[in-house]
Every structure is written in C-alpha cells, then in structure tokens.
Enzyme design. Sequence first.
Site, PDB file in Angstrom:
ATOM      1  CB  SER A   4      -0.834  -0.087   1.271  1.00 50.18           C
ATOM      2  OG  SER A   4      -1.657   0.996   1.379  1.00 50.18           O
ATOM      3  CD  GLU A   6       3.742   6.388 -11.801  1.00 54.90           C
ATOM      4  OE1 GLU A   6       2.926   5.769 -11.084  1.00 54.90           O
ATOM      5  OE2 GLU A   6       4.758   5.878 -12.266  1.00 54.90           O
ATOM      6  CE  LYS A  20      -3.715   6.656  -3.826  1.00 55.44           C
ATOM      7  NZ  LYS A  20      -5.009   6.022  -3.955  1.00 55.44           N
ATOM      8  CG  ASP A  24     -10.973   6.361  -7.023  1.00 53.66           C
ATOM      9  OD1 ASP A  24     -10.594   5.393  -6.339  1.00 53.66           O
ATOM     10  OD2 ASP A  24     -11.944   7.086  -6.707  1.00 53.66           O
ATOM     11  NE  ARG A  43      -3.957  -3.282  -1.938  1.00 48.58           N
ATOM     12  CZ  ARG A  43      -3.940  -2.050  -1.454  1.00 48.58           C
ATOM     13  NH1 ARG A  43      -2.934  -1.265  -1.707  1.00 48.58           N
ATOM     14  NH2 ARG A  43      -4.935  -1.582  -0.750  1.00 48.58           N
ATOM     15  CD  GLU A  68      -5.634   1.532  -9.177  1.00 48.91           C
ATOM     16  OE1 GLU A  68      -4.503   1.003  -8.986  1.00 48.91           O
ATOM     17  OE2 GLU A  68      -6.392   1.859  -8.259  1.00 48.91           O
ATOM     18  CE1 TYR A  77       0.255   0.758  -9.509  1.00 52.73           C
ATOM     19  CE2 TYR A  77      -1.498   1.860 -10.704  1.00 52.73           C
ATOM     20  CZ  TYR A  77      -1.078   1.032  -9.687  1.00 52.73           C
ATOM     21  OH  TYR A  77      -2.001   0.469  -8.844  1.00 52.73           O
ATOM     22  CE  LYS A 122       4.541   4.782  -8.222  1.00 49.72           C
ATOM     23  NZ  LYS A 122       4.114   3.926  -9.336  1.00 49.72           N
ATOM     24  CE  LYS A 139      -6.656   8.936  -0.059  1.00 53.11           C
ATOM     25  NZ  LYS A 139      -7.129   7.657  -0.052  1.00 53.11           N
ATOM     26  CB  CYS A 148     -39.470   3.571  13.312  1.00 53.95           C
ATOM     27  SG  CYS A 148     -39.062   2.822  11.721  1.00 53.95           S
ATOM     28  CB  CYS A 179     -42.615   0.019  11.755  1.00 59.84           C
ATOM     29  SG  CYS A 179     -41.434   0.201  13.109  1.00 59.84           S
ATOM     30  CB  CYS A 197     -36.332   1.199  14.102  1.00 61.98           C
ATOM     31  SG  CYS A 197     -37.844   0.221  14.165  1.00 61.98           S
ATOM     32  CB  CYS A 199     -38.991  -2.277  11.573  1.00 65.31           C
ATOM     33  SG  CYS A 199     -38.811  -0.818  10.538  1.00 65.31           S
TER      34      CYS A 199
HETATM   35  S1  IVH Z   1       2.205   2.510  -6.865  1.00 67.83           S
HETATM   36  C1  IVH Z   1       4.489  -0.039  -3.881  1.00 67.83           C
HETATM   37  N1  IVH Z   1       1.096   4.156  -8.548  1.00 67.83           N
HETATM   38  O1  IVH Z   1      -3.016   3.403  -4.916  1.00 67.83           O
HETATM   39  C2  IVH Z   1       3.702   0.970  -4.655  1.00 67.83           C
HETATM   40  N2  IVH Z   1      -0.322   3.066  -6.986  1.00 67.83           N
HETATM   41  O2  IVH Z   1      -2.593   3.446  -1.924  1.00 67.83           O
HETATM   42  C3  IVH Z   1       2.472   0.414  -5.217  1.00 67.83           C
HETATM   43  N3  IVH Z   1      -2.694   3.616  -7.246  1.00 67.83           N
HETATM   44  O3  IVH Z   1      -2.825  -0.025  -4.235  1.00 67.83           O
HETATM   45  C4  IVH Z   1       1.513   1.368  -5.735  1.00 67.83           C
HETATM   46  N4  IVH Z   1      -2.483   4.964  -8.956  1.00 67.83           N
HETATM   47  O4  IVH Z   1      -4.223   0.712  -6.218  1.00 67.83           O
HETATM   48  C5  IVH Z   1       0.880   3.321  -7.518  1.00 67.83           C
HETATM   49  N5  IVH Z   1       0.263   5.621 -10.134  1.00 67.83           N
HETATM   50  C6  IVH Z   1       0.054   4.783  -9.129  1.00 67.83           C
HETATM   51  C7  IVH Z   1      -1.235   4.535  -8.611  1.00 67.83           C
HETATM   52  C8  IVH Z   1      -1.378   3.674  -7.528  1.00 67.83           C
HETATM   53  C9  IVH Z   1      -3.341   4.390  -8.127  1.00 67.83           C
HETATM   54  C10 IVH Z   1      -3.361   2.866  -6.168  1.00 67.83           C
HETATM   55  C11 IVH Z   1      -3.009   1.420  -6.118  1.00 67.83           C
HETATM   56  C12 IVH Z   1      -2.425   1.188  -4.780  1.00 67.83           C
HETATM   57  C13 IVH Z   1      -2.963   2.358  -3.992  1.00 67.83           C
HETATM   58  C14 IVH Z   1      -2.010   2.667  -2.875  1.00 67.83           C
END
Ligand code: IVH
Length: 729
Positions: free
Chosen positions: A82, A113, A115, A117, A136, A175, A227, A297, A321, A416, A419, A434, A439
């Site tokens: 993570s 990069e 992130k 979703d 994962r 992703e 990625y 990174k 974030k 409620c 009911c 409730c 209910c």
């Molecule tokens: S790198 C060891 N790069 O974010 C590093 N993760 O909170 C592994 N995610 O589980 C993750 N975009 O699902 C990486 N450009 C990106 C990402 C990314 C989305 C997600 C991924 C990961 C989660 C980590």
Amino acid sequence: MSPEPAVRIDDLRTQIAHHNERYHTLDDPEISDADYDALVRELRELEADNPDLITPDSPTQQVGGAISATFEPVQHEVPMMSLDNAMDRDELRSWADRVVKGLDGSTPRFVCELKFDGLAMSLRYEDGAFVRAATRGDGRTGEDVTANVRTIDDVPHQVGDAQHPAPRVLEVRGEVYMAKSAFERLNERAAAAGDKPFVNPRNSAAGSLRQKDAAKTAARELSFFSYQLGQLVFDPPGDAPDLASHGSQLEFIGALGFPVNEHVKFLDTVDEVADHCLHWQEHRHDLDYEIDGVVIKVDDLRQRDVLGFTSRAPRWAIAYKFPPEERTTTLLDIQVSVGRTGRATPFAVLDPVFVGGSTVGMATLHNREQVQVKDVRPGDTVIVRKAGDVIPEVVGPAATNERPEGSVPWRFPDDCPACGTPLTQPEGEADTRCLAPDCPATRDGKIAYFASRGAMDIEGLGEQMVEKLTAAGLVRDSADLYSLTVEQLVELDRVGETSAQNLVAEIQKSVDRPLPKFLTALGVRHLGPSASAALTGAVHTLDSITSKSVEELAAVDGVGGVIATTVSEWFSQEANQAYIEKFRSAGVNFGDPDAAEREAAARAAIPQTLEGRAVVVTGTLSGFNREETAEAITSRGGKSPGSVSKKTFALVAGESAGASKMTKAESLGVPVIDEAEFVVLLDTGDLPDRYAVPDTADAPPDQTDETDDSLPDQPDTASARQEPSPPGT
Ligand code: IVH
C-alpha cells in the site's frame, strides 16, 4: 470524557475492519474515503502514543482489504504494498525530508504519476503469455480474476517480439478502472433496462471484475494503466535490460505494449512536486477517468533499495490525496431513513449540485447529534462535501444570517418513519435505532443481505424480489425463505414457472453453505465475513459458539471484545434463539462437530518434527509456494512467523532471499539453511551437521515468542525482486 486508549483502539480496529470489508469484499462502502482515513489516522496516532498496544493484526500493520471466498486465492510472489498518504504541502515536505535524510548525501529525483481511482491488479506473463490476473487482496493473497481481466482490451494476451523479448516471468501492476464516458454509457443502458443506476466508476469497475460470468465483464468497457513491475525473471539473467530507474521501467512496460499514462512528470524539488499536485487537484475533472491524488515515487532504484519499506508501505513513495470537494446549495428538507441494522440516519434533500464528479441530490447527516451540532435547517444554504466516492455529506450551514426570523432547530423524529415504533438510542452509542423485529425497513434489508453474495449467495434473490415476497406476506424473516414453494412464487407479479423453480432450487442449495457464510448472513452487528471465519476457525459449530462466554469468544484470534459482546448478546435474545431454530428445522448447515477431531487426527498422522519451533522462510523455494511452506511447518507442530528473532530455530533461504533477514539471522546466530536442508528438517527435525550442538542433556526446543519481533520485514524480498538491480551492482 474520552475513553481509555485500549478501549478506543479496540473500537477503532473493529470499525476499520468493518469498513474494509464493506469496501473490499462487498464493494459497498458505507462511509466516505475521508471518514475512513480519519479513523485510520486516529488509530495510528493512538498507537504511536501507546506502542505497547500495537498488535500485528492491527489494520495499521496490514495492507488493503480482506480476501473474499468467491474467487480462487493467489499468493503474490512479490507483495502488493500500500502507500502512505500525505494530505498537504507540509506532509509532502516531511516525507521528502525523510527521503533525503535516508539517502545520506545523494539527491533524489521524484517521478509523479496520477493516482487512478480503480482497483490494483497484478498481471502475470510467462514466456510472454498472459497467464493470470490477481487483485491485491490483503497484499500477500489476492483473488484470481483472470477470466474477467482477459476481456479488457488494454490487457495484452501476448507480449514480446524480436526487439523486446519477453522475460521468463513478468508481472505488470497497475490499475483497472472504468472511464467516465464508459460509466455514463453503462448507466444509460441501466436506465433503458429499468435497472438501478451504478453509483460511481470505481464501484462499477469493482463490481464488473467480480462477475462470475466473464461475458458480463466484457460488456462493461474496463481499462488499465500500468505503473509498476512485480516479479521479473530473465532467462538467461544476462538478457535483462538496464532497468535502473522507474522511468526506464515505465518505458520497458510501454514498449511491451502495456498502456502507461501520459501524465508522468519528473521533478527535482518537493515544492515543484507540491505545485504539480495542486495543479491536478484543480484539473482532475478535465480527465476522462477518476483520480483521487498524485503518487510520488523516488526514481532511482538504488536509492529505493537504500530507503526500503516499513511493514506496509515503501518509504520511497507517497500518495498525495486530494481533499474532499465542497460546494454550496439549498437544503430543501431533512428526512430519516432506516437501514438493515435498524439505524435511523438523517439525510439532507438538496437542490441538486455538481460536486466531486457527480450531481448530488441527497447527502448524509450521519446521526442525531451531528444534526444538532451542525444546526442545519431546511431552507439553509449548506456546504456539501464529496470525496469522489459514495456518500456525500453536509458539512454545515454556509451562512446562518439569512435564516427567516423564528426559524427553529430541526428535531429528530421520536418514532420510526417506517413502522411507527418509538426509536431508541442505546446507551453510549451515537446512533438512534428502530429495534422492532418486524419493522419493514429493517426486515427487507436484512433478508436481502442474508441472500447477498458475501453471505448465503442465493442467486435471483435481490432487493426487488425480497420486496415482492414481504409485500405478499410470504416471508417475514430470512428463515421463512426455506419454506417457499414454487406454487406460491408463481402467484407473484412477473414471476414465471422457470424462475420460480430456479429460485426455490437456489434457496435449497444454500442450506449447505459453509458456517461462516451463514454466520455472516445473520447480520449480527460487527460479525462480518472475516470475524465469522475467525470464529468458526476456532469453534466449529454454531451450537458451541452460542454456548461460549463473552470472554471465551473474545479470546479467539481475530474476534476481540466488541464483536464477542455483540455476538453473545445477539444469541442470548429469545427472539433470535427461536429464529435460529427455524434455520435448524430447514436443515441449514450449523457446522461440523467432528471437524476439530478430524484435524487433530490428520495432524497426529504427521510426525511433529518441529514441535514448538519457529522456522522463518525468506525468498522463493522451488518445491513449495508460500502457503505450502507455512502448512509444511505448522502441520509438523512448528510456527512460521514473518520475521527473524533470537527465538527463531532456523531461517530457510530460498532464491532472492531477503538481505535484512539473512543479516539479522547471522547476527543472532540463527542457523541459515537451504531448501534441501529444509526438506531434511521437515522430515527429521534435524539441522545440518555444521549446526550440530554438543549434546547438553535433553534441552527442550526453543519456544517461539512471536510478540517479541513478529512484524514482518518481508519487503526486502520484494525490493530484491521487484526492482532488479542494475547490472554490475
Ligand atoms: S504505486 C508499492 N502508482 O493506490 C507501490 N499506486 O494506496 C504500489 N494507485 O494499491 C503502488 N495509482 O491501487 C501506484 N500511479 C500509481 C497509482 C497507484 C493508483 C493505487 C493502487 C495502490 C494504492 C495505494
């Protein structure tokens, strides 16, 4: 007064485990990412202040979600880690300071990069052929979703050519996501078919990957961005290209034919990085896919090796974030809805407003106290917040000076709305409930949950069918399902003979579901799939569970005080006991009383050569995967902790063994053996001659002490294999 840290920590862990399950296993989150992150942060802070209360099973020590039983488990050869989060410029700066300090002199270059979703996915190729896709999961064990991922256009089925030869083993991580435009098309089709709309692209992508029928996934238009590299093996090793930086890895992945996102930026200072993050915070809606932050990174892989990992995340990366988005609008009304658990939740009816990527017409107000504290009233202009996910919330009034004179605070209803039974607020709880067993609001939700995939998995029994059954008076609780007949069902609106027969057959099939599924299906508060599995792993039948005291239940690994109390209270209520008896009469599986004995008998047949000994394994073995190794050790009476301590009996070093474990074993004088010697050890309990100790009476084998040092330092394996060292090092 705030509760004791130990009590609050226990409570937070239970809540987090519950929300993990809602998010990862059931794809049905109840709270926003921001609220979830706040719980995790609070837990981290409490644990930082009380380090003696940290346990290896705390969610802060783990990665991602639970593993669900629907798809085959897959062991990740290289763990899927993570990321730690940064919420603002200051947190980014402190991360970068730690990086610079950790590098002792050399300067990092950062790769930024987006992130995405979506859902993290590991794609495995052997000699160029796509062989497996795994989610994962908890980082070590994911789920095999190959058939579904094979339908994604972005995922090549074959890679490599004369110019870019395919490695022997290649794992590309990235992703899986649903583009916003694909999501809109999906909802247009849902509307045309009269189905409920999907909530957001991420949940739709998750739901699409969990289809049992890959043809359904194929119709969902999923996409993929790569990625990261996972396992990478070249045969012969000399074929390995120079992949000494993240940038070169991305190029390598791209050249093999995987989609790499175009917005990758290399920056030298943390201030440039922070500006870049803020840029994307402003422009996130310009993209046709959802992002919830920026991942930063360290580019140089040698520097990554120096920085290493904590128990759950790399030190060389961080996720910035985005904060939740906010807008103002008019609060038209406040209403109360009652859910499956009887919880009465106030919600705001809003003048629809576009926020966080979608139009919001309703938002949660959480509970009675929150409405009082926020003092929002119908007619107010309010601030609405949404964090790109499911439940938008009302933050508070934007301005109170425009209220008409004589406006009074909104009052929570006494009864409620479904009911009419008076609502109650159990002592010490924030929620109003409730508690009426019949209910209609709670009843339909409970039955639909009982039949849902994570529970008894009764196909064809969704919310709409449940409503029909209860409205017709055929079913009052989930146990009544087992007495339904085809004749009764064909009387219902739009139910034909075949679907009636199928439904009755599906219901009957469910009586044999494993006990953890049934326990989950009962919908006892806090008793989700993981806790149910933990409970039945230790206590094999429903009857023995109900006869245990709170203390005995709480002593089960993975259960704890909060769950034990609610479970015990639930089973002690007479109405629930009668309910359970209805299931017994229907023939529902209450567990196997002989399971424990059979396990003991199987164990007795294997010589207990490792009784009480801890054997740690690092790297890969050719004859065992991770699960088999652990099983080989534990079935012989041994333990297989994740890290080396002075109590470790032996360290088994496989291919790409982790340097830190080896060094630690050597410094503590722990025997280090290879795979062949491990096989002898399993068989005889003996170490190789070089570790023979002079015969000093009958010394008992070392006792393991997992609490002493049980946090896995596994990522060294990952770094060694995930990030191949440049030639010459
Ligand atoms: S790198 C060891 N790069 O974010 C590093 N993760 O909170 C592994 N995610 O589980 C993750 N975009 O699902 C990486 N450009 C990106 C990402 C990314 C989305 C997600 C991924 C990961 C989660 C980590």
